[in-house]
Design an enzyme around this catalytic site. Structure first.
Site, PDB file in Angstrom:
ATOM      1  N   ASN A  86     -12.688   5.871   1.560  1.00  0.00           N
ATOM      2  CA  ASN A  86     -11.695   5.995   2.947  1.00  0.00           C
ATOM      3  C   ASN A  86     -10.677   6.527   2.149  1.00  0.00           C
ATOM      4  O   ASN A  86     -10.754   5.277   1.005  1.00  0.00           O
ATOM      5  CB  ASN A  86     -11.303   5.595   3.998  1.00  0.00           C
ATOM      6  CG  ASN A  86     -12.547   5.189   5.368  1.00  0.00           C
ATOM      7  OD1 ASN A  86     -12.776   3.995   5.265  1.00  0.00           O
ATOM      8  ND2 ASN A  86     -12.561   6.812   5.650  1.00  0.00           N
ATOM      9  N   HIS A  95      -0.092   8.190   5.190  1.00  0.00           N
ATOM     10  CA  HIS A  95       1.490   8.085   4.317  1.00  0.00           C
ATOM     11  C   HIS A  95       2.061   9.059   4.647  1.00  0.00           C
ATOM     12  O   HIS A  95       2.182   9.833   3.737  1.00  0.00           O
ATOM     13  CB  HIS A  95       1.306   7.495   3.212  1.00  0.00           C
ATOM     14  CG  HIS A  95       0.586   6.259   2.880  1.00  0.00           C
ATOM     15  ND1 HIS A  95       1.029   4.950   2.387  1.00  0.00           N
ATOM     16  CD2 HIS A  95      -0.522   5.199   3.103  1.00  0.00           C
ATOM     17  CE1 HIS A  95       0.008   3.715   2.614  1.00  0.00           C
ATOM     18  NE2 HIS A  95      -0.995   4.126   3.195  1.00  0.00           N
ATOM     19  N   HIS A 119      -6.379   5.202  -2.407  1.00  0.00           N
ATOM     20  CA  HIS A 119      -5.532   6.933  -1.941  1.00  0.00           C
ATOM     21  C   HIS A 119      -5.250   7.545  -3.470  1.00  0.00           C
ATOM     22  O   HIS A 119      -4.638   7.677  -3.701  1.00  0.00           O
ATOM     23  CB  HIS A 119      -3.912   6.508  -1.535  1.00  0.00           C
ATOM     24  CG  HIS A 119      -4.363   5.827   0.134  1.00  0.00           C
ATOM     25  ND1 HIS A 119      -4.243   6.689   1.211  1.00  0.00           N
ATOM     26  CD2 HIS A 119      -3.714   4.600   0.826  1.00  0.00           C
ATOM     27  CE1 HIS A 119      -4.298   6.066   2.215  1.00  0.00           C
ATOM     28  NE2 HIS A 119      -4.701   4.797   1.719  1.00  0.00           N
ATOM     29  N   ASP A 144      -7.504  -3.311   8.381  1.00  0.00           N
ATOM     30  CA  ASP A 144      -6.157  -2.126   8.107  1.00  0.00           C
ATOM     31  C   ASP A 144      -5.777  -1.743   9.343  1.00  0.00           C
ATOM     32  O   ASP A 144      -5.511  -0.446   9.852  1.00  0.00           O
ATOM     33  CB  ASP A 144      -7.141  -0.960   7.725  1.00  0.00           C
ATOM     34  CG  ASP A 144      -6.120   0.307   7.170  1.00  0.00           C
ATOM     35  OD1 ASP A 144      -5.285   0.327   6.834  1.00  0.00           O
ATOM     36  OD2 ASP A 144      -6.715   1.485   7.103  1.00  0.00           O
ATOM     37  N   ARG A 189     -23.183  15.236  -9.514  1.00  0.00           N
ATOM     38  CA  ARG A 189     -22.469  15.733 -10.973  1.00  0.00           C
ATOM     39  C   ARG A 189     -21.351  15.169 -11.167  1.00  0.00           C
ATOM     40  O   ARG A 189     -20.689  14.802 -12.711  1.00  0.00           O
ATOM     41  CB  ARG A 189     -22.607  16.984 -11.220  1.00  0.00           C
ATOM     42  CG  ARG A 189     -23.745  18.347 -11.413  1.00  0.00           C
ATOM     43  CD  ARG A 189     -23.665  18.901 -11.858  1.00  0.00           C
ATOM     44  NE  ARG A 189     -24.861  19.764 -11.996  1.00  0.00           N
ATOM     45  CZ  ARG A 189     -25.417  19.924 -10.951  1.00  0.00           C
ATOM     46  NH1 ARG A 189     -25.046  20.941  -9.841  1.00  0.00           N
ATOM     47  NH2 ARG A 189     -26.906  21.374 -10.726  1.00  0.00           N
ATOM     48  N   HIS A 247     -14.155   4.308  10.954  1.00  0.00           N
ATOM     49  CA  HIS A 247     -14.239   4.797   9.771  1.00  0.00           C
ATOM     50  C   HIS A 247     -15.666   5.061   8.694  1.00  0.00           C
ATOM     51  O   HIS A 247     -15.681   5.486   7.576  1.00  0.00           O
ATOM     52  CB  HIS A 247     -13.890   3.369   8.844  1.00  0.00           C
ATOM     53  CG  HIS A 247     -11.850   3.624   9.175  1.00  0.00           C
ATOM     54  ND1 HIS A 247     -11.543   3.207  10.053  1.00  0.00           N
ATOM     55  CD2 HIS A 247     -10.880   3.941   8.219  1.00  0.00           C
ATOM     56  CE1 HIS A 247     -10.086   3.351   9.720  1.00  0.00           C
ATOM     57  NE2 HIS A 247      -9.807   3.645   8.936  1.00  0.00           N
ATOM     58  N   HIS A 307      -9.742  -0.262   1.152  1.00  0.00           N
ATOM     59  CA  HIS A 307     -10.648   0.460   2.387  1.00  0.00           C
ATOM     60  C   HIS A 307     -11.374   1.984   1.480  1.00  0.00           C
ATOM     61  O   HIS A 307     -11.640   3.061   1.788  1.00  0.00           O
ATOM     62  CB  HIS A 307     -10.122   1.295   2.679  1.00  0.00           C
ATOM     63  CG  HIS A 307      -9.208   2.107   2.524  1.00  0.00           C
ATOM     64  ND1 HIS A 307      -9.011   2.989   1.601  1.00  0.00           N
ATOM     65  CD2 HIS A 307      -7.493   1.771   3.287  1.00  0.00           C
ATOM     66  CE1 HIS A 307      -7.679   3.246   2.188  1.00  0.00           C
ATOM     67  NE2 HIS A 307      -7.112   2.506   2.889  1.00  0.00           N
ATOM     68  N   GLU A 344       0.463  -1.386   0.423  1.00  0.00           N
ATOM     69  CA  GLU A 344       0.184   0.073  -0.066  1.00  0.00           C
ATOM     70  C   GLU A 344       1.033   1.448  -0.410  1.00  0.00           C
ATOM     71  O   GLU A 344       1.553   1.872   0.892  1.00  0.00           O
ATOM     72  CB  GLU A 344      -0.846  -0.255   0.804  1.00  0.00           C
ATOM     73  CG  GLU A 344      -1.965   1.472   0.879  1.00  0.00           C
ATOM     74  CD  GLU A 344      -2.846   1.773   2.219  1.00  0.00           C
ATOM     75  OE1 GLU A 344      -3.703   1.699   1.966  1.00  0.00           O
ATOM     76  OE2 GLU A 344      -2.107   0.521   3.442  1.00  0.00           O
ATOM     77  N   GLY A 395      -5.358   3.981  10.280  1.00  0.00           N
ATOM     78  CA  GLY A 395      -5.484   2.805   9.883  1.00  0.00           C
ATOM     79  C   GLY A 395      -6.455   2.777  11.355  1.00  0.00           C
ATOM     80  O   GLY A 395      -6.910   3.289  11.392  1.00  0.00           O
TER      81      GLY A 395
END
Length: 393
Positions: free
Chosen positions: A218, A140, A194, A273, A226, A250, A215, A128, A309
């Site tokens: 998220n 990250h 992500h 996660d 639109r 989450h 996930h 990931e 996480g």
């Protein structure tokens, strides 16, 4: 109990959640590491599981650590501790998820984790990052992010020595679609996550071979009337398995319900996660090169406060799913075991209670759904003493 006796075990009187439905007062026989048979007459030496429910061992596609340890440490002992922590919470098949770092460091982590795959501790490796969007990087480190250049992606996959099972990337980045195609050709799951991708680009990624939503909801754009974004594209395509984190943090319960009503239990994989704090208390923990503070069980980056996480374990996810989430037992089992096992190509050995498959079992209380015992490949991990002297090793 002798070794011979331990290799022949039968559980009787339990509620069994089988692929074709729930059986009350069922019987399951184990020989060695595998399920030998279902059904048959109850015998005097069977273990008494009246009042308990047996489900297949959980399969976690996406987990970064637990027990105070991280898969991103590059230390085998830490990876073993993390795997053991989740095993004691019912995850009998686990992927090791890394987190964004320097490419060479990720290659080192992959080499260490590959040995544990070869030893049967782990089922594979999930990268990931670092091939994710700066705008949706979450927990990250932004300065370590990279575009998904196919050569770099291939370098990580090769470092895993055939044990890379999944790579999460943002397909809108330069090289994203090319990397998705390459991963699909290599037999590695390409996961969209992500990401700042729009609806059209996400559809392109799916056509290129992406089959997982990392996930879902998220670390990606929200649905707008639109601009439906990646969520709608990932939910509506039957080729895509969507990961959901059912920890009460989450996702709102109504969003979980929306995902199930749209995708169905056959396309949902419940994941943790989890980072190193899973199975531990509040405090400070590392997540790759970043620091995470856990308060009241919620993990957030020390700098910036982004959710980092979870501290979830899959036994808790299972209980939440059937007591608060409105899922039936067989729906929960599909999302926690069957679907992720199929995605990983392991459905012949794990993911359901069937003769010939691994004796990976989770026993829960039929009234409360609290975890009682875990068996992996025919050996009790925890809880054997709950069923009387005959279950003792």
């Amino acid at each position: 109990m002798t070794t011979a006796d331990r290799n022949r075990t039968a559980l009787a009187g339990a509620r069994l959640v089988l692929p074709d439905g729930v059986v009350e007062n069922g019987r399951l026989a184990v020989e060695g590491a595998r399920i030998a048979a279902l059904g048959g007459e109850r015998r005097p030496d069977d273990l008494d599981l009246d009042g308990f429910t047996v489900v297949p061992g959980f399969v976690d596609l996406h987990v970064h650590g637990g027990g105070g340890a991280s898969y991103a440490s590059g230390i085998a002992e830490e990876a073993l501790l993390a795997a053991r922590t989740h095993l004691e919470h019912g995850t009998t098949t686990t992927m090791a998820s890394t987190v964004t770092g320097e490419i060479d460091e990720l290659c080192h982590q992959a080499a260490v984790l590959s040995e544990l795959v070869e030893d049967g501790v782990l089922a594979g490796i999930h990268f990931e990052g670092p091939f994710i969007s700066h705008n949706r990087c979450g927990a990250h480190r932004p300065d370590l992010l990279r575009d998904p250049d196919p050569a770099l992606v291939r370098k990580l996959v090769d470092a895993a020595r055939g044990h890379a099972k999944m790579v999460t990337l943002a397909p809108e980045l330069p090289g994203g679609l090319e990397s998705v195609r390459m991963l699909a050709e290599l037999g590695v799951v390409a996961a969209v996550g992500h990401t700042d991708s729009d609806y059209a680009k996400t559809l392109e990624a799916i056509e290129a071979g992406a089959t997982v939503a990392t996930h879902l909801f998220n670390a990606m754009p929200s649905i707008q009337h639109r601009a439906p974004g990646p969520i709608v594209a990932l939910l509506e395509d039957e080729r895509v398995t969507v990961e959901l984190i059912n920890d009460g943090v989450h996702l709102h319960p109504s969003v979980l319900d929306l995902a199930y009503r749209t995708a169905g239990a056959e396309r949902v994989a419940l994941i943790t996660d989890a980072m190193g704090a899973a199975g531990m208390g509040d405090g400070l923990y590392p997540l790759g090169p970043l620091q995470v503070r856990v308060e009241d069980g919620v993990a957030r980056l020390v700098e910036g406060g982004s959710i980092a996480g979870s501290t979830l374990t899959l036994d808790v996810s299972f209980k939440r799913s059937v007591t608060l989430g409105g899922l039936s037992l067989d729906q929960a089992v599909r999302s926690l075991s069957t679907v992720p096992a199929r995605l990983l190509g392991l459905a012949d050995s794990v993911g359901s209670l069937e003769p010939g498959k691994n004796a990976d079992l989770v026993v829960v209380d039929s009234a409360t759904y609290d975890l009682v015992a875990v068996m992996r490949r025919g050996e009790w991990i925890i809880g054997a003493d709950r069923f009387g002297p005959a279950a003792r090793a």
